[in-house]
Design an enzyme around this catalytic site. Structure first.
Site, PDB file in Angstrom:
ATOM      1  N   HIS A 186       0.810  -1.218   0.000  1.00 51.45           N
ATOM      2  CA  HIS A 186       0.000   0.000   0.000  1.00 51.45           C
ATOM      3  C   HIS A 186       0.842   1.267   0.000  1.00 51.45           C
ATOM      4  O   HIS A 186       0.291   2.371   0.039  1.00 51.45           O
ATOM      5  CB  HIS A 186      -0.933   0.003   1.209  1.00 51.45           C
ATOM      6  N   CYS A 187       2.182   1.144  -0.057  1.00 52.32           N
ATOM      7  CA  CYS A 187       3.042   2.335   0.018  1.00 52.32           C
ATOM      8  C   CYS A 187       3.885   2.541  -1.239  1.00 52.32           C
ATOM      9  O   CYS A 187       3.755   3.553  -1.919  1.00 52.32           O
ATOM     10  CB  CYS A 187       3.970   2.235   1.232  1.00 52.32           C
ATOM     11  N   ILE A 188       4.746   1.589  -1.538  1.00 55.15           N
ATOM     12  CA  ILE A 188       5.758   1.783  -2.582  1.00 55.15           C
ATOM     13  C   ILE A 188       5.154   2.065  -3.961  1.00 55.15           C
ATOM     14  O   ILE A 188       5.650   2.936  -4.674  1.00 55.15           O
ATOM     15  CB  ILE A 188       6.710   0.567  -2.646  1.00 55.15           C
ATOM     16  N   ILE A 190       2.413   3.547  -4.584  1.00 55.50           N
ATOM     17  CA  ILE A 190       1.498   4.682  -4.511  1.00 55.50           C
ATOM     18  C   ILE A 190       2.223   5.995  -4.221  1.00 55.50           C
ATOM     19  O   ILE A 190       2.027   7.013  -4.908  1.00 55.50           O
ATOM     20  CB  ILE A 190       0.440   4.447  -3.404  1.00 55.50           C
ATOM     21  N   ASP A 191       3.063   5.986  -3.199  1.00 60.98           N
ATOM     22  CA  ASP A 191       3.631   7.229  -2.665  1.00 60.98           C
ATOM     23  C   ASP A 191       4.449   8.047  -3.659  1.00 60.98           C
ATOM     24  O   ASP A 191       4.378   9.286  -3.628  1.00 60.98           O
ATOM     25  CB  ASP A 191       4.465   6.933  -1.418  1.00 60.98           C
TER      26      ASP A 191
END
Length: 299
Positions: A186-188, A190-191
């Site tokens: 959910h991070c790499i 998207i961010d």
């Protein structure tokens, strides 16, 4: 309504145009304001672009009649976790905190000091927001680098894994990242796009970060091509072949399938006529969000 502190830990996804979707943050903040209480601390923990806390949340507080820094306090403190990694307990991971003002920072620091061994205060919410983005962009671009090296060395008939084993013997100046079928979680994935969006809004192009995203997004296609060639070597077509995917979560040792490249590979192979199943002891069944309740296959 009686809470003295509220931590916002909600999704910050991308919309269909690959732009930040702050709707969860905004709705959560507006809900909190229905029960506004003087002296309350609100901390945003969701990863977002620098400026979000000050530009988006302060106006909501002000509309509710709050005087930020006096009768209400606002801060940003990003979550830091590594799912499946049992080496780091949450309280041992230094906690970053940035406040919209001095009093807000002091209150937020006092809160987190009761749960974390180390709290690192920074000068503003923007710095804390940027630090979290940097942590994830660092991983994204290095994943892209080693993925591109895999493609290059594959053409040279050089084993990337042996290369990395050799490079890792250097005791300084090298930090290992391993290639894979893409990126996930959910991070790499998207961010970096949050940072790119904000940079473009300010008239700055982040070419390096954008290129990293392009490489990682294309890795499932590379994997599918390798499968096609492997089947061709044994005189088999993809159509009609039975293919078992070993693992569908985005990383080893967990059952999280968010943004996993496995499903893109699965769908590509199925579109070519393959019969695809999977085995993953951490993912006993795949819900309708990904497929129609496919169960894990026995080995």
């Amino acid at each position: 309504g009686e809470c003295d502190a509220v931590l916002l830990c909600v999704p910050t996804p991308l919309n269909q145009h690959m732009q930040p979707d702050l709707s969860y943050v905004m709705k959560a903040m507006e809900t909190i304001m229905y029960t506004h209480k003087a002296g309350r601390l609100v901390v945003l923990e969701s990863t977002t672009y620098p400026g979000t806390t000050e530009e988006e949340l302060i106006p909501i507080l002000k509309r509710a009649g709050a005087d930020v820094g006096y009768d209400s306090f606002l801060a940003f403190s990003p979550e830091r976790e590594d799912p499946g990694n049992k080496s780091f307990h949450m309280h041992l991971i230094p906690k970053l905190v940035g406040g919209t003002d001095g009093p807000s920072l002091a209150v937020a620091k006092a809160l987190y000091s009761s749960a974390f061994d180390s709290v690192h205060a920074v000068s503003s919410c923007r710095v804390a927001e940027a630090a979290k983005i940097v942590e994830n962009v660092y991983r994204a671009v290095n994943i892209a680098l080693v993925n591109e090296l895999k493609i290059v060395f594959d053409k040279m008939h050089v084993d990337i894994w042996e290369v990395l084993d050799a490079a890792e013997t250097k005791p300084f100046g090298f930090h290992r990242f391993n290639p894979g079928p893409g990126w996930g979680g959910h991070c790499i994935p998207i961010d970096p796009f949050y940072l790119m969006y904000k940079a473009r809004a300010l008239g700055v192009d982040s070419h390096f970060i954008q290129r990293a995203g392009e490489i990682n997004i294309r890795m499932p296609e590379f994997v599918v091509q390798k499968i096609v060639l492997a089947l061709n070597d044994i005189q088999k077509a993809v159509k009609g072949s039975r293919i078992l995917l070993l693992g569908v979560a985005y990383k080893p040792g967990i059952g999280d399938c968010r943004e996993t490249p496995a499903f893109e590979i699965w769908h590509s192979l199925e579109s070519m006529g393959a019969q695809v199943e999977y085995h993953d002891p951490f993912v006993p069944t795949i819900g309708r969000r990904y497929r129609a309740h496919a169960p894990t296959a026995p080995l």
